[in-house]
Design a protein around this motif. Structure first.
Motif, mmCIF file in Angstrom:
data_model
loop_
_atom_site.group_PDB
_atom_site.id
_atom_site.type_symbol
_atom_site.label_atom_id
_atom_site.label_comp_id
_atom_site.label_asym_id
_atom_site.label_seq_id
_atom_site.Cartn_x
_atom_site.Cartn_y
_atom_site.Cartn_z
ATOM 1 N N ASP A 1 0.713 4.419 2.187
ATOM 2 C CA ASP A 1 0.020 4.890 3.391
ATOM 3 C C ASP A 1 -0.088 6.413 3.314
ATOM 4 O OD1 ASP A 1 -0.204 2.334 4.374
ATOM 5 O OD2 ASP A 1 1.546 2.467 5.686
ATOM 6 N N ALA B 1 0.840 -1.206 0.000
ATOM 7 C CA ALA B 1 0.000 0.000 0.000
ATOM 8 C C ALA B 1 0.867 1.245 0.000
ATOM 9 C CB ALA B 1 -0.859 0.008 1.265
ATOM 10 N N ARG C 1 -3.213 -0.486 -3.568
ATOM 11 C CA ARG C 1 -4.160 0.322 -2.765
ATOM 12 C C ARG C 1 -3.482 1.524 -2.064
ATOM 13 N NH1 ARG C 1 -4.749 -3.396 2.668
ATOM 14 N NH2 ARG C 1 -2.547 -3.941 2.719
ATOM 15 N N GLY D 1 0.942 -9.418 6.932
ATOM 16 C CA GLY D 1 -0.036 -8.529 6.319
ATOM 17 C C GLY D 1 -1.229 -9.303 5.795
ATOM 18 N N SER D 2 -2.242 -8.552 5.374
ATOM 19 C CA SER D 2 -3.485 -9.198 4.941
ATOM 20 C C SER D 2 -3.291 -9.881 3.591
ATOM 21 C CB SER D 2 -4.597 -8.158 4.848
ATOM 22 O OG SER D 2 -4.290 -7.222 3.847
ATOM 23 N N ASN E 1 -3.848 3.285 1.504
ATOM 24 C CA ASN E 1 -4.473 3.136 2.825
ATOM 25 C C ASN E 1 -4.492 4.488 3.538
ATOM 26 O OD1 ASN E 1 -4.897 0.465 2.371
ATOM 27 N ND2 ASN E 1 -3.204 -0.264 3.639
ATOM 28 N N GLY F 1 3.989 1.468 2.169
ATOM 29 C CA GLY F 1 3.436 0.692 3.276
ATOM 30 C C GLY F 1 3.160 -0.748 2.917
ATOM 31 N N GLY F 2 2.565 -1.432 3.882
ATOM 32 C CA GLY F 2 2.399 -2.879 3.813
ATOM 33 C C GLY F 2 3.448 -3.455 4.749
ATOM 34 N N ASN F 3 3.058 -4.468 5.515
ATOM 35 C CA ASN F 3 3.929 -4.902 6.619
ATOM 36 C C ASN F 3 5.324 -5.362 6.183
ATOM 37 O OD1 ASN F 3 0.944 -5.407 7.151
ATOM 38 N ND2 ASN F 3 1.779 -5.207 9.190
ATOM 39 N N ASN G 1 -8.213 0.828 5.347
ATOM 40 C CA ASN G 1 -7.316 0.110 4.443
ATOM 41 C C ASN G 1 -8.080 -0.380 3.226
ATOM 42 O OD1 ASN G 1 -5.369 0.509 6.350
ATOM 43 N ND2 ASN G 1 -4.958 -1.642 6.756
ATOM 44 N N THR H 1 1.785 3.554 12.963
ATOM 45 C CA THR H 1 1.768 2.671 11.783
ATOM 46 C C THR H 1 3.173 2.109 11.539
ATOM 47 O OG1 THR H 1 0.021 3.997 10.802
ATOM 48 C CG2 THR H 1 1.234 2.561 9.302
ATOM 49 N N GLY H 2 3.269 0.792 11.481
ATOM 50 C CA GLY H 2 4.567 0.167 11.197
ATOM 51 C C GLY H 2 5.400 -0.110 12.436
ATOM 52 N N ASP I 1 5.873 -3.840 12.826
ATOM 53 C CA ASP I 1 6.781 -4.330 11.776
ATOM 54 C C ASP I 1 8.227 -3.972 12.126
ATOM 55 O OD1 ASP I 1 4.435 -4.957 10.433
ATOM 56 O OD2 ASP I 1 4.385 -3.006 9.427
ATOM 57 N N ASN J 1 7.450 -2.480 5.220
ATOM 58 C CA ASN J 1 7.925 -1.747 6.401
ATOM 59 C C ASN J 1 9.133 -2.457 7.037
ATOM 60 O OD1 ASN J 1 5.882 0.104 6.108
ATOM 61 N ND2 ASN J 1 4.500 -0.907 7.542
ATOM 62 N N LYS K 1 -4.674 6.783 6.712
ATOM 63 C CA LYS K 1 -4.403 6.781 8.152
ATOM 64 C C LYS K 1 -4.764 8.174 8.676
ATOM 65 C CE LYS K 1 -2.297 2.849 7.238
ATOM 66 N NZ LYS K 1 -2.838 1.546 7.583
HETATM 67 O O1 LIG Z 1 -4.435 -4.241 5.457
HETATM 68 P P1 LIG Z 1 -3.302 -4.952 6.125
HETATM 69 O O2 LIG Z 1 -2.432 -5.685 5.131
HETATM 70 O O3 LIG Z 1 -3.724 -5.818 7.268
HETATM 71 O O4 LIG Z 1 -2.385 -3.851 6.823
HETATM 72 C C1 LIG Z 1 -1.716 -2.914 6.032
HETATM 73 C C2 LIG Z 1 -1.155 -1.828 6.904
HETATM 74 O O5 LIG Z 1 -2.153 -1.158 7.667
HETATM 75 O O6 LIG Z 1 -0.228 -2.384 7.810
HETATM 76 C C3 LIG Z 1 0.973 -1.648 7.812
HETATM 77 C C4 LIG Z 1 1.468 -1.464 9.211
HETATM 78 O O7 LIG Z 1 0.482 -0.916 10.034
HETATM 79 C C5 LIG Z 1 0.681 -0.381 7.023
HETATM 80 O O8 LIG Z 1 1.853 0.089 6.400
HETATM 81 C C6 LIG Z 1 -0.375 -0.808 6.073
HETATM 82 O O9 LIG Z 1 -1.175 0.222 5.577
#
Ligand SMILES: O=P(O)(O)OC[C@@]1(O)O[C@H](CO)[C@@H](O)[C@@H]1O
Length: 334
Positions: free
Chosen positions: A12, A10, A89, A134-135, A91, A36-38, A103, A247-248, A251, A41, A93
């Motif tokens: 962020d 993502a 995507r 991550g998701s 996301n 972003g994205g775990n 997200n 955020t992060g 990670d 990060n 914040k």
């Molecule tokens: O939607 P997911 O994959 O569960 O989480 C993604 C996310 O919220 O996690 C990271 C750490 O908080 C962010 O960089 C990113 O936007």
């Protein structure tokens, strides 16, 4: 080599709204855009610590192009499958009095691109670490992490899994080297409310009995715990900081822990460093810079009333000297 997998990366977009009234136009006082994205990060944090890693995943569209360009500029090595349609995507914040996140769902991933990703993952081999975090995008099978681990299992790869409830529990049969849920996630798994590391420790034992080798549970401002693979329990407090953006932070803990374990540091020192990395990111815009990490490491050891171990103290000193030299070069060049 450490590989991180971000199936749903993502950008962020962090906004600082002055108000947050539903149904009205709210205004932000400033904005930032971060990669972003775990997994990304974690690779970003490792890069800051000069620990090599390769960020893998799936990207698409103009946002994906921007993400990969930014990673390249920062020096984060990446190996991403690129989709022909859709876009990575963004996301949102909303960093107000309380943090609110929205997200995105992410692009639809065709089967042939999944096959391409799996084929690329064949580079991961004996002695490597693969972080799955991550998701999982809706268009991929829910058990994608298990599929990856089963495919790569038996090759001597260390798996690290940081995923929500069911996904995490399923992964334990593959004996991951490390899992890192937070106290709320552990509470949801076992149907309890737990805040402090001491209260979380019995659940760390349960997670280890179920298959995890090392279990870190982060408990926000209450500190964090590690039940290591030798059965030793470690609890570390959190350094005090002014919260900027969490955020992060989780990670960054994973990245900090892996960075130290990779260089052969003992588990307790690795946990303290990991905790400091998480806190340093919470005190930063985006993933923490080295100078902030060093400051928080120093503050945390002070809070614990302990001397900084030699290897870490030497790193801090070397970074300080390097930063001073860079600054000098910078002002001479002006
Ligand atoms: O939607 P997911 O994959 O569960 O989480 C993604 C996310 O919220 O996690 C990271 C750490 O908080 C962010 O960089 C990113 O936007």
């Amino acid at each position: 080599m450490i590989y991180t997998m971000t199936l749903n990366p993502a950008l962020d977009y962090v906004m600082h709204p002055l108000t947050l009234d539903m149904g009205f136009t709210n205004r932000s006082s400033s904005e930032e855009l971060h990669c972003g994205g775990n997994g990304i990060n974690i690779s970003t944090l490792l890069n800051e610590l000069d620990v090599p890693s390769i960020a893998m995943g799936i990207a698409a569209g103009f946002t994906g192009d921007y993400l990969l360009k930014r990673l390249q500029e920062k020096g984060v090595a990446s190996n991403f499958v690129i989709l022909d349609r859709g876009y990575t995507r963004i996301n949102i914040k909303l960093n107000g009095i309380v943090m609110t996140m929205v997200n995105g769902m992410g692009p639809k991933i065709p089967e042939k691109k999944v096959d391409e990703l799996l084929a690329r993952m064949d580079v991961v081999g004996a002695g490597d670490t693969l972080v799955l975090t991550g998701s999982i995008p809706n268009s991929l099978p829910e058990d994608m992490y298990m599929q990856i681990m089963r495919r790569l299992g038996g090759r001597g790869i260390q798996f690290v899994v940081d995923a929500p409830g069911q996904l995490l529990m399923e992964s334990l049969e593959m004996h991951p080297f490390l899992i890192k849920p937070n106290n709320h996630e552990v509470g949801r798994i076992y149907g309890v409310e737990i805040e402090e590391p001491e209260a979380c420790m019995p659940y760390a034992h349960k997670l280890q009995e179920a298959g995890a080798r090392n279990v870190i549970i982060s408990c926000g401002g209450h500190g964090s715990l590690l039940l290591d693979e030798n059965g030793a329990e470690h609890i570390v407090p959190t350094a005090r900081i002014r919260l900027v953006n969490a955020t992060g932070a989780g990670d960054s803990m994973v990245g900090g822990f892996l960075a130290q374990v990779t260089r052969g540091v003992d588990y307790e020192t690795a946990l303290i460093f990991a905790s400091a990395c998480g806190t340093a990111t919470a005190a930063s815009k985006g993933i923490a810079k080295r100078s902030t990490i060093d400051r928080v490491v120093t503050a945390l050891y002070k809070k614990m009333g302990r001397a900084i171990p030699g290897t870490i103290a030497r790193d801090i000193e070397e970074n300080r000297v390097r930063a001073e030299e860079d600054e000098k070069k910078g002002s001479e060049a002006k």
